[in-house]
Design an enzyme around this catalytic site. Sequence first.
Site, PDB file in Angstrom:
ATOM      1  N   GLU A  46       0.823  -1.215   0.000  1.00 13.94           N
ATOM      2  CA  GLU A  46       0.000   0.000   0.000  1.00 13.94           C
ATOM      3  C   GLU A  46       0.854   1.261   0.000  1.00 13.94           C
ATOM      4  OE1 GLU A  46      -3.249   0.267  -0.390  1.00 13.94           O
ATOM      5  OE2 GLU A  46      -3.635  -1.894  -0.328  1.00 13.94           O
ATOM      6  N   ASN A  50       1.291   3.902  -3.061  1.00 18.93           N
ATOM      7  CA  ASN A  50       0.975   5.318  -2.872  1.00 18.93           C
ATOM      8  C   ASN A  50       2.127   6.205  -3.347  1.00 18.93           C
ATOM      9  OD1 ASN A  50      -1.559   4.895  -1.811  1.00 18.93           O
ATOM     10  ND2 ASN A  50      -0.982   5.354   0.302  1.00 18.93           N
ATOM     11  N   ARG A 105      -8.784   3.890  -7.953  1.00 18.42           N
ATOM     12  CA  ARG A 105      -8.135   3.698  -6.662  1.00 18.42           C
ATOM     13  C   ARG A 105      -9.215   3.678  -5.587  1.00 18.42           C
ATOM     14  NH1 ARG A 105      -4.012   1.336  -7.420  1.00 18.42           N
ATOM     15  NH2 ARG A 105      -3.483   1.765  -5.283  1.00 18.42           N
TER      16      ARG A 105
END
Length: 146
Positions: A46, A50, A105
């Site tokens: 994650e 990002n 997303r």
Amino acid sequence: MKNKMKLQFSALSQNESFARVTVAAFVAQLDPTMDELTEIKTVVSEAVTNAIIHGYDHDPNGIVYIEVTIDDQVVELSIRDVGIGIEDVEEARQPLFTTKPDLERSGMGFTIMENFMDEIEVHSQPGSGTEVKLRKHLQSRKMLCN
């Protein structure tokens, strides 16, 4: 005794799995449970995603930096970029918030990190990048066997 690892790589989506597996291999020396290892791999995915998508906007010239420290049964992670930064960290941490709805997303990255780790800190400066610091206390395998 503290043990540390540093890793840096190009902000390319194919490197996300490399980061996840490398961190997992380093943490494996603590003999974590499968759930703990899966949670650590997930938060690395994650945070790295990002950095690649939001921090660098898919600019392959960007570099993602990871530091991992293990001390006793505590894992500390720092995942950092020097990309565009986050304007409003509190807003970005809200479930379902995303700056890339066109990329489908989910906006759940920070929520997932918060649920899988014991502590999370997000430091960001617009124009200077973002650092996500994560901490997880692993269960002692000796305690699990008793």
